[in-house]
Design an enzyme around this catalytic site. Structure first.
Site, PDB file in Angstrom:
ATOM      1  N   ARG A  82      55.856  28.190  35.973  1.00  0.00           N
ATOM      2  CA  ARG A  82      55.799  29.559  35.439  1.00  0.00           C
ATOM      3  C   ARG A  82      56.432  30.600  36.345  1.00  0.00           C
ATOM      4  NH1 ARG A  82      49.683  28.720  33.064  1.00  0.00           N
ATOM      5  NH2 ARG A  82      50.393  27.317  31.424  1.00  0.00           N
ATOM      6  N   GLU A 111      38.033  29.768  38.130  1.00  0.00           N
ATOM      7  CA  GLU A 111      39.167  30.644  38.437  1.00  0.00           C
ATOM      8  C   GLU A 111      38.803  31.709  39.459  1.00  0.00           C
ATOM      9  OE1 GLU A 111      41.373  32.140  35.034  1.00  0.00           O
ATOM     10  OE2 GLU A 111      42.418  33.586  36.320  1.00  0.00           O
TER      11      GLU A 111
HETATM   12  C1  LIG Z   1      45.186  32.815  26.920  1.00  0.00           C
HETATM   13  C2  LIG Z   1      44.946  31.781  27.986  1.00  0.00           C
HETATM   14  C3  LIG Z   1      45.234  30.459  27.740  1.00  0.00           C
HETATM   15  C4  LIG Z   1      45.006  29.500  28.718  1.00  0.00           C
HETATM   16  N1  LIG Z   1      45.319  28.184  28.460  1.00  0.00           N
HETATM   17  C5  LIG Z   1      45.094  27.253  29.419  1.00  0.00           C
HETATM   18  C6  LIG Z   1      45.396  25.871  29.184  1.00  0.00           C
HETATM   19  O1  LIG Z   1      45.851  25.497  28.106  1.00  0.00           O
HETATM   20  N2  LIG Z   1      45.162  24.988  30.173  1.00  0.00           N
HETATM   21  C7  LIG Z   1      44.643  25.361  31.383  1.00  0.00           C
HETATM   22  O2  LIG Z   1      44.435  24.508  32.246  1.00  0.00           O
HETATM   23  N3  LIG Z   1      44.314  26.661  31.623  1.00  0.00           N
HETATM   24  C8  LIG Z   1      44.526  27.600  30.676  1.00  0.00           C
HETATM   25  N4  LIG Z   1      44.207  28.910  30.932  1.00  0.00           N
HETATM   26  C9  LIG Z   1      43.441  29.243  32.145  1.00  0.00           C
HETATM   27  C10 LIG Z   1      41.976  28.817  31.947  1.00  0.00           C
HETATM   28  O3  LIG Z   1      41.587  29.049  30.605  1.00  0.00           O
HETATM   29  C11 LIG Z   1      40.998  29.570  32.833  1.00  0.00           C
HETATM   30  O4  LIG Z   1      41.507  29.665  34.133  1.00  0.00           O
HETATM   31  C12 LIG Z   1      39.659  28.834  32.889  1.00  0.00           C
HETATM   32  O5  LIG Z   1      39.203  28.581  31.582  1.00  0.00           O
HETATM   33  C13 LIG Z   1      38.638  29.660  33.662  1.00  0.00           C
HETATM   34  O6  LIG Z   1      37.369  29.073  33.526  1.00  0.00           O
HETATM   35  P1  LIG Z   1      36.146  29.659  34.345  1.00  0.00           P
HETATM   36  O7  LIG Z   1      34.960  28.844  33.997  1.00  0.00           O
HETATM   37  O8  LIG Z   1      36.500  29.781  35.760  1.00  0.00           O
HETATM   38  O9  LIG Z   1      35.970  31.164  33.821  1.00  0.00           O
HETATM   39  P2  LIG Z   1      35.761  31.783  32.372  1.00  0.00           P
HETATM   40  O10 LIG Z   1      35.875  30.809  31.284  1.00  0.00           O
HETATM   41  O11 LIG Z   1      36.632  32.988  32.346  1.00  0.00           O
HETATM   42  O12 LIG Z   1      34.244  32.254  32.404  1.00  0.00           O
HETATM   43  C14 LIG Z   1      33.812  33.314  33.196  1.00  0.00           C
HETATM   44  C15 LIG Z   1      32.349  33.564  32.904  1.00  0.00           C
HETATM   45  O13 LIG Z   1      31.850  34.527  33.821  1.00  0.00           O
HETATM   46  C16 LIG Z   1      31.119  35.521  33.140  1.00  0.00           C
HETATM   47  N5  LIG Z   1      31.210  36.740  33.937  1.00  0.00           N
HETATM   48  C17 LIG Z   1      32.291  37.273  34.552  1.00  0.00           C
HETATM   49  N6  LIG Z   1      31.940  38.357  35.258  1.00  0.00           N
HETATM   50  C18 LIG Z   1      30.608  38.517  35.084  1.00  0.00           C
HETATM   51  C19 LIG Z   1      29.667  39.464  35.552  1.00  0.00           C
HETATM   52  N7  LIG Z   1      30.005  40.471  36.371  1.00  0.00           N
HETATM   53  N8  LIG Z   1      28.385  39.334  35.140  1.00  0.00           N
HETATM   54  C20 LIG Z   1      28.013  38.336  34.307  1.00  0.00           C
HETATM   55  N9  LIG Z   1      28.860  37.403  33.864  1.00  0.00           N
HETATM   56  C21 LIG Z   1      30.147  37.490  34.245  1.00  0.00           C
HETATM   57  C22 LIG Z   1      31.765  35.582  31.771  1.00  0.00           C
HETATM   58  O14 LIG Z   1      30.871  36.121  30.822  1.00  0.00           O
HETATM   59  C23 LIG Z   1      32.034  34.098  31.525  1.00  0.00           C
HETATM   60  O15 LIG Z   1      30.875  33.467  31.047  1.00  0.00           O
HETATM   61  C24 LIG Z   1      44.469  29.881  29.967  1.00  0.00           C
HETATM   62  C25 LIG Z   1      44.195  31.227  30.217  1.00  0.00           C
HETATM   63  C26 LIG Z   1      44.466  32.176  29.260  1.00  0.00           C
HETATM   64  C27 LIG Z   1      44.248  33.618  29.597  1.00  0.00           C
END
Ligand SMILES: Cc1cc2nc3c(=O)[nH]c(=O)nc-3n(C[C@H](O)[C@H](O)[C@H](O)COP(=O)(O)OP(=O)(O)OC[C@H]3O[C@@H](n4cnc5c(N)ncnc54)[C@H](O)[C@@H]3O)c2cc1C
Length: 607
Positions: A293, A384
């Site tokens: 990317r 992330e």
């Molecule tokens: C449009 C898009 C498409 C993508 N497609 C892909 C893909 O095909 N393959 C791939 O590998 N990656 C992909 N990614 C990246 C990937 O989706 C994310 O990096 C990953 O899902 C993050 O997961 P996570 O569990 O770290 O956080 P998230 O799924 O973002 O969850 C964060 C959680 O934290 C909570 N939270 C945040 N701040 C607070 C707070 N202050 N108080 C209470 N709760 C809070 C939220 O409510 C949520 O429950 C994509 C990203 C985007 C934007």
């Protein structure tokens, strides 16, 4: 002897948070799970294209080593190699786990797992469920977590916002303060260990491909309480998004993985005739449209911004699927093609899509060791929001993997820590009340703010500044100016006026609190970018000569080279409470397994 059950607080119910929750519950311990939204609506839901794992169902002789090397090479040799090795080794097992949970992965007509191409890797390695992979993975984990919820070991706090961590007398994190987003009640919660799994900070840039809840506020809050941030200057700018005035919508790399081609019109340099220029294929013959990317976004910038070859609307290039049979597209990419049709009003099966790069993902985040401990004892981070696994540039489809894997690591490790006897004293009721009161008083102060600045306008300005100076191409003049302007925005935050002074569902006051955290996070990103005098992965820095951007004899920008001697190190940013400014140092990391070499996607990768 039965193990003593522990109590873990997990903030975030995306893939990382839910995976960690499952591992903790399987042990017989319990979790208080906090999320802005129903966990099933966490941002992981939006992931489209797929998840990488060496399944090799196509007989390409793919190997775990190849996945390892692609990830380290793709990350421009800034990822901790021991950590990446652990992740890629477990990837096939995680796919099998999701398969057992019932995830409807797309299969071939023979019934084997289908795989697609993704950027920066020559073998088909990406498992997918149409173009809604994140949703299918998240729903699978959500169902598993619900089983534990009915047994009483998970208590969900949905529509609660994490505000800050609470440390005990020994400086060990033993709880959090959070706020109910409806009643606005602010409460302190105690635990053995706290895991932040709060996702990315895209909203620091305003318009991005991520949801409005991806604001980095929790990470910034922990940073202001002493957590170190690793590599924040490495922001991923995804090459193919639909620009929008409200937000940018992603057109997954899966489009190119399934044969999509990127082009603009130009005059043929020899004949002068107007022709389609498939510039990625031209510039990078070995990887073509599937360069990583950072490389693709820089090429689009060059073509659009510097060569002036943008299409129709001057800031767009075409992403073309119209040469691929419609029934194939429907099966592989149905969900996102519908989205393009809905938002743009054109059918991408028939006409090329108009796209441009957008902020998408953060390689940086809270610094963690390979077991996901932050530098604050008792505070862990996963997903992330942590900085691990991707170095200077993440390969597409490696994030669903790293989020899930980090949950698998952090969950059991939080239990080991909880039982280690290293956690000092439990929080006293007085300590919890003091932390609660501090947050309640801060909220009251924000509710009463009656200055002249509009918080949403300030947020727009923040995003505009970050896009202007800390984007695909950077230079030290711009970065220094950015830091100055950010300080101005931080000062102006004090003069915000809120229109809702109420104490019920006061989203405005909560946003104002988040905004301050976002500005402070933006300063960490910018200072780290300013001090890293090299180009590496997503951080491309232009050479200045006599204060001007240097051009070569062809009129192309001259970028600083990668400088392994000085900068093959993790950037560590700490918050200085006195000055409210970021302080930058550098830390060694494990790069002992694959010898660093220069990246060049014009030719096949050499190991
Ligand atoms: C449009 C898009 C498409 C993508 N497609 C892909 C893909 O095909 N393959 C791939 O590998 N990656 C992909 N990614 C990246 C990937 O989706 C994310 O990096 C990953 O899902 C993050 O997961 P996570 O569990 O770290 O956080 P998230 O799924 O973002 O969850 C964060 C959680 O934290 C909570 N939270 C945040 N701040 C607070 C707070 N202050 N108080 C209470 N709760 C809070 C939220 O409510 C949520 O429950 C994509 C990203 C985007 C934007």
């Amino acid at each position: 002897m039965a193990k003593k059950p522990a109590k873990i607080i997990i903030v975030g119910g995306g893939l990382a948070g839910l995976m960690a929750t499952l591992k903790i519950c399987e042990d017989g311990s319990s979790v208080d799970l906090f999320s802005y939204c129903p966990v099933k609506r966490s941002h992981s839901l939006c992931a489209q294209g797929g998840m990488n794992a060496c399944m090799d169902t196509k007989g390409e002789h793919d190997s775990i080593y190849e996945h390892f090397d692609d990830t380290v090479y793709g990350g421009d040799f800034l990822a901790d190699q021991g950590a990446v090795k652990g992740m890629v080794e477990m990837a096939p097992k995680l796919v099998k786990m999701f398969d057992r949970m019932g995830v409807p992965f797309t299969r071939t007509s023979e019934g084997t797992l289908d795989l697609r191409n993704f950027g920066g890797q020559k073998n088909k390695r990406t498992v997918f469920a149409g173009s809604t992979t994140g949703q299918q993975l998240l729903y699978a984990l959500d169902e598993q977590v619900r089983r534990w919820e009915t047994k009483g070991t998970v208590k969900k706090y949905e529509f609660w916002e994490f505000i800050k961590i609470i440390k005990n007398k020994q400086g060990i994190c033993r709880g959090i303060v959070a706020q109910n987003m409806n009643s606005n009640e602010i409460k302190a919660f105690a635990a053995d260990v706290v895991i932040l799994a709060t996702g990315g900070p895209g909203q620091v840039y305003g318009r991005c491909t991520a949801s409005t809840i991806c604001n980095g506020s929790a990470v910034s809050s922990a940073y202001q309480q002493g957590a170190e941030i690793g590599n924040p200057e490495f922001l991923q700018i995804h090459p193919t998004a639909i620009p929008g005035s409200d937000k940018n919508r992603l057109m997954s790399e899966a489009c190119r993985g399934e044969g999509g081609r990127v082009w603009v019109y130009r005059k043929n340099p020899q004949t002068g005739e107007k022709e389609r220029w498939y510039f990625l294929e031209d510039m990078y013959p070995a990887y073509g449209n599937l360069v990583p990317r950072d490389v693709a976004s820089r090429a689009i910038y060059k073509v659009v911004v510097h060569m002036g070859l943008g299409m129709k609307n001057p800031n767009r290039v075409y992403l073309d699927l119209s040469h691929i049979p419609a029934d194939y597209l429907e099966r592989k990419l149905g969900g996102i093609l519908e989205m393009y049709d809905d938002f743009v009003g054109e059918d991408p099966r028939k006409v090329p899509m108009e796209i441009f790069p957008s902020i998408h993902y953060s390689m940086g985040g809270i610094w963690v060791d390979t077991k996901h401990h932050t530098n604050i004892p008792g505070l862990m981070a996963a997903g992330e929001c942590d900085y691990q696994y991707h170095g200077a540039n993440r390969l597409g489809a490696n994030s669903l993997l790293s989020a899930t894997y980090s949950g698998v690591v952090a969950g059991p490790e939080s239990l080991r820590l909880a039982r280690s006897g290293e956690l000092g004293d439990a929080l006293t009721p007085e300590e919890m009340e003091a932390a609660r009161k501090e947050c309640a008083e801060e909220f009251d102060r924000i509710r009463a703010m009656n200055g002249t600045e509009n918080a949403h306008r300030l947020h727009h300005e923040l995003g505009d500044i970050m896009y202007k100076y800390v984007s695909v191409e950077r230079d030290n003049n711009g970065l220094a100016e950015c830091l100055k302007e950010l300080k101005g925005i931080l000062r102006r935050w004090d003069s915000i006026g809120v229109t809702d002074h109420g104490t019920w569902a006061n989203q405005e006051a909560m946003f104002v609190r988040q905004l301050r955290n976002m500005i402070i996070y933006a300063m960490a990103i910018t200072k780290a970018a300013l001090l890293r005098d090299e180009s590496r992965g997503a951080h491309a820095k232009i050479v200045l000569e006599n204060g001007e951007r240097k051009l070569d004899e062809n009129g192309d920008l001259v970028f600083m080279p990668r400088d392994d001697a000085r900068f093959m190190k993790t950037t560590i940013v700490s918050f200085n409470k006195e000055t409210e400014e970021p302080e930058v140092t550098y830390r060694e990391f494990d790069h002992s397994l694959i010898k660093p070499r220069l990246r060049n996607y014009a030719v096949a990768k050499k190991e």
